[in-house]
Every structure is written in C-alpha cells, then in structure tokens.
Design a protein around this motif. Structure first.
Motif, short mmCIF file in Angstrom:
data_model
loop_
_atom_site.label_atom_id
_atom_site.label_comp_id
_atom_site.label_asym_id
_atom_site.label_seq_id
_atom_site.Cartn_x
_atom_site.Cartn_y
_atom_site.Cartn_z
N LEU A 51 9.19 3.82 7.38
CA LEU A 51 8.15 4.80 6.91
C LEU A 51 8.45 5.10 5.63
O LEU A 51 9.48 5.47 5.42
CB LEU A 51 7.52 5.70 7.76
N THR A 52 7.68 5.28 4.58
CA THR A 52 7.66 6.28 3.44
C THR A 52 7.04 7.48 3.85
O THR A 52 6.48 7.83 4.95
CB THR A 52 6.82 5.44 2.34
N THR A 53 7.15 8.41 2.75
CA THR A 53 6.75 9.59 2.89
C THR A 53 4.93 9.57 2.79
O THR A 53 4.69 10.85 3.05
CB THR A 53 7.23 10.73 1.88
N ARG A 54 4.39 8.59 2.40
CA ARG A 54 3.13 8.67 2.33
C ARG A 54 2.31 9.12 3.69
O ARG A 54 1.18 9.74 3.55
CB ARG A 54 2.48 7.20 2.15
N ILE A 55 2.78 9.01 4.54
CA ILE A 55 2.35 9.56 6.13
C ILE A 55 2.23 10.89 5.79
O ILE A 55 1.36 11.40 6.52
CB ILE A 55 3.05 8.85 7.21
N HIS A 63 -1.07 16.03 5.63
CA HIS A 63 -1.37 17.16 5.07
C HIS A 63 -2.64 17.23 4.61
O HIS A 63 -3.43 18.32 4.60
CB HIS A 63 -0.39 17.37 3.67
N ALA A 81 0.67 -1.23 -0.07
CA ALA A 81 -0.07 0.01 -0.07
C ALA A 81 0.96 1.28 0.05
O ALA A 81 0.35 2.36 -0.04
CB ALA A 81 -1.01 -0.03 1.01
N GLY A 82 2.06 1.11 0.07
CA GLY A 82 2.99 2.21 -0.10
C GLY A 82 3.23 3.01 1.24
O GLY A 82 3.74 4.08 1.41
N TRP A 83 3.02 2.38 2.63
CA TRP A 83 3.21 2.84 3.78
C TRP A 83 4.43 2.72 4.33
O TRP A 83 5.10 3.58 5.38
CB TRP A 83 2.11 2.53 4.74
N HIS A 92 1.87 12.91 3.32
CA HIS A 92 1.01 13.30 2.33
C HIS A 92 -0.65 13.21 2.93
O HIS A 92 -1.37 14.04 2.86
CB HIS A 92 0.86 12.41 0.95
N VAL A 93 -0.73 12.09 3.75
CA VAL A 93 -1.98 11.82 4.58
C VAL A 93 -2.21 12.99 5.54
O VAL A 93 -3.23 13.46 5.76
CB VAL A 93 -2.09 10.40 5.01
N GLN A 137 8.66 0.46 3.64
CA GLN A 137 9.50 0.18 2.78
C GLN A 137 10.62 -0.52 3.16
O GLN A 137 11.07 -0.15 4.58
CB GLN A 137 10.12 1.21 1.73
#
Length: 78
Positions: A66-70, A75, A51-53, A72-73, A55
C-alpha cells in the motif's frame, strides 16, 4: 428494479484489502490465495498503482504494498 453490484469493483477492493493484510505480496501469491486468475490480479494491481493506492515494494522483487493514500482517505472520513 434492484441495482446489481459491480463485481469488478468488489474484486478490486478485495485485492486492496488482501494487499493490506499480506504486504509485501506478489501477484502469484495473491492469485493463489484468492482463487483469482493471475492476469486479473495483475490488471487490478496496475489499476491501483496508476491511481496511487499501491506501489512496487522496494525490497521485494515483484511484490506490492500500500501507499500512504489510504491514510489520506481515512483522514477525510473524520
């Protein structure tokens, strides 16, 4: 009739939070510190990775971060 919580969802979020606190962190360390079966932790991490959360950590074999997806959410909440 009250609605029951989703235990697997709660476990997923707990593992995500633990990765955030301890990153980079391996499956064995997560399982031991959270008292969860190692294969269950691996399944959750695989789900989060797909899911990209999270890596694989580039500098630590077998560890996750963690990825940077957190970001974006987070924000989106503003």
């Amino acid at each position: 009739m009250p609605v029951n919580s989703n235990k697997s969802g709660a476990r997923l979020l707990a593992i995500l939070e633990h990765v955030a606190r301890a990153q980079p962190v391996g499956v064995r360390e997560l399982a031991r510190s959270m008292s969860i079966d190692k294969s269950a932790v691996q399944r959750v991490l695989t789900t989060l990775a797909e899911a990209g959360w999270v890596q694989a950590a580039p500098n630590k074999q077998g560890a996750w971060e963690l990825t940077t997806r957190i970001l974006h959410v987070a924000h989106l909440a503003h």
